[in-house]
Design an enzyme around this catalytic site. Structure first.
Site, PDB file in Angstrom:
ATOM      1  N   GLU A 366      51.409 -12.675  95.932  1.00 40.65           N
ATOM      2  CA  GLU A 366      52.742 -12.183  96.185  1.00 40.65           C
ATOM      3  C   GLU A 366      53.783 -13.344  96.242  1.00 40.65           C
ATOM      4  O   GLU A 366      54.739 -13.277  96.992  1.00 40.65           O
ATOM      5  CB  GLU A 366      52.765 -11.408  97.389  1.00 40.65           C
ATOM      6  CG  GLU A 366      51.698 -10.050  97.645  1.00 40.65           C
ATOM      7  CD  GLU A 366      51.774  -9.029  96.530  1.00 40.65           C
ATOM      8  OE1 GLU A 366      52.935  -8.951  95.696  1.00 40.65           O
ATOM      9  OE2 GLU A 366      51.085  -8.335  96.576  1.00 40.65           O
ATOM     10  N   GLY A 367      53.521 -14.146  95.493  1.00 36.23           N
ATOM     11  CA  GLY A 367      54.289 -15.452  95.656  1.00 36.23           C
ATOM     12  C   GLY A 367      53.679 -16.709  96.384  1.00 36.23           C
ATOM     13  O   GLY A 367      53.504 -16.376  97.659  1.00 36.23           O
TER      14      GLY A 367
END
Length: 387
Positions: A366-367
């Site tokens: 998620e990043g």
């Protein structure tokens, strides 16, 4: 009496409903997860569908969404649920996050009414499982370079490509697939039993072993025109879904850190060395104090972001601040807790190394931390350093 780790007495800052939701999820984790999760992790197998139905009964799937059987809970209540789930295991929070904040949210926010009616009620109960196909084998942090294609063929769409590291994929009933078209990036609700769709489970993971992860191959997958999410246009659509999931991680990472620190406090209070408990040594207390301070700071940050979200004032860069800080500090806490337990810290009899291994994945999914640093850097300077 205030719990030892609630140094700043945050519990009164929660509403009665928020505390009730937190306590119900905590009890579920204590009863249903803790007795088994070490074995699930060691074996690399988890009864995900069974757990999804149990989570659905409590309204945890898509709980911050409204309508279609969703609970319509507050952002803070959803965050507290994520905290308690990840205190059990990051894989469990991942199951709930991917189901609710990625797959369900994408359909809820960008889908047609027909798509919402078809998928969301059964996903809310856990009878249908969803996944979110954005990451590709050669494109993780740079989704703009995706090579999965969707081309028109008459009234149909034909999808070709591959997605990698997709939570829930091997057991999913529907995948939200993002693909490049002649008009830009678009999203599609793809039933997993569609001809040309195959999902392969990824094995030999050293992290998130109590989570089902897979690769999706799309070989000339023919879909009707109404499979496209009509309101999704461009990369902003999938990125907005990631913001939803990242918010849950801000809370979840705190849960993993708290479980490590609670375990370490109990251990240090009963483990005797040189004639007294470990907790009675100055160096041990210094470690415990530093970790507790970082934990409560992470809890304050999560709660503040939750209140902003409930006031509809939360920005994506603020979520990046939360994920960057809380995951980084949670991992540091897990590693430090391991040192207090010594050799026992690497034993599966204690949750610490399992949490630490899981947080290694949470740090980059998620990043990555670097991506969130650049998001914050752009907010500070007004200059993009991504290209």
């Amino acid at each position: 009496m205030t719990a030892p780790l609630d140094l700043l007495d945050l519990n009164p800052s929660l509403t009665d409903e928020e505390r009730q939701i937190r306590d119900v999820v905590r009890q579920l984790v204590d009863d249903r997860v803790r007795p088994h999760v070490a074995d699930w992790y060691e074996q690399g197998q988890v009864p995900a569908r069974e757990l999804a139905r149990e989570f659905g009964k409590l309204g945890l799937l898509g709980m911050h969404l409204t309508g279609y059987g969703c609970a319509g809970a507050s952002a803070v209540a959803y965050g507290l649920a994520c905290q308690e789930l990840e205190a059990g295991d990051s894989g469990l929070r991942s199951l709930v996050s991917v189901q609710g904040s990625l797959a369900m949210y994408a359909i809820w926010r960008y889908g047609s009414e027909e798509q919402k009616q078809r998928w969301l009620p059964s996903m809310a109960t856990g009878e249908a499982i969803g996944c979110f196909g954005l990451t590709e084998p050669d494109h993780g942090s740079d989704p703009a370079s995706m090579t999965t294609r969707a081309r028109r063929d008459g009234d149909d769409w034909v999808l070709t490509g591959a997605k990698m590291w997709i939570t829930n994929a091997p057991i999913a009933d529907v995948a939200v697939i993002w693909a490049r078209t002649d008009e830009g990036v678009r999203g599609f609700a793809v039933p997993m039993d569609t001809p040309g769709v195959t999902a392969r489970e990824i094995r030999r993971k050293m992290s998130l072993r109590a989570s089902v992860t897979g690769e999706i191959a799309l070989d000339d997958v023919r879909l009707p025109a109404d499979a496209r999410l009509p309101e999704a246009s461009g990369l902003k659509a999938p990125l907005s879904c990631l913001t939803e999931a990242r918010y849950g991680i801000v809370w979840g990472a705190v849960g993993a850190a708290r479980d490590c620190l609670e375990t370490t406090l109990a251990y240090a209070g009963t483990r005797t060395q040189f004639g007294r408990p470990l907790a009675g040594f100055q160096l041990t207390q210094a470690k415990l104090a530093d970790m507790a301070v970082e934990l409560v700071k992470g809890q304050l940050l999560a709660l503040h972001l939750g209140r902003l979200a409930d006031a509809h004032r939360l920005r994506p860069d603020q979520v990046s601040v939360g994920k960057l800080n809380n995951v980084r500090e949670a991992l540091a806490i897990a590693r430090q807790c391991r040192t207090v337990l010594g050799a026992n810290g690497v034993s599966g009899e204690y949750p610490i190394m399992r949490h630490a291994n899981n947080l290694e994945s949470v740090l980059t999914y998620e990043g990555t931390s670097e991506i969130h640093q650049l998001v914050v850097g752009q907010r500070l300077t007004g200059l993009s350093a991504f290209a």
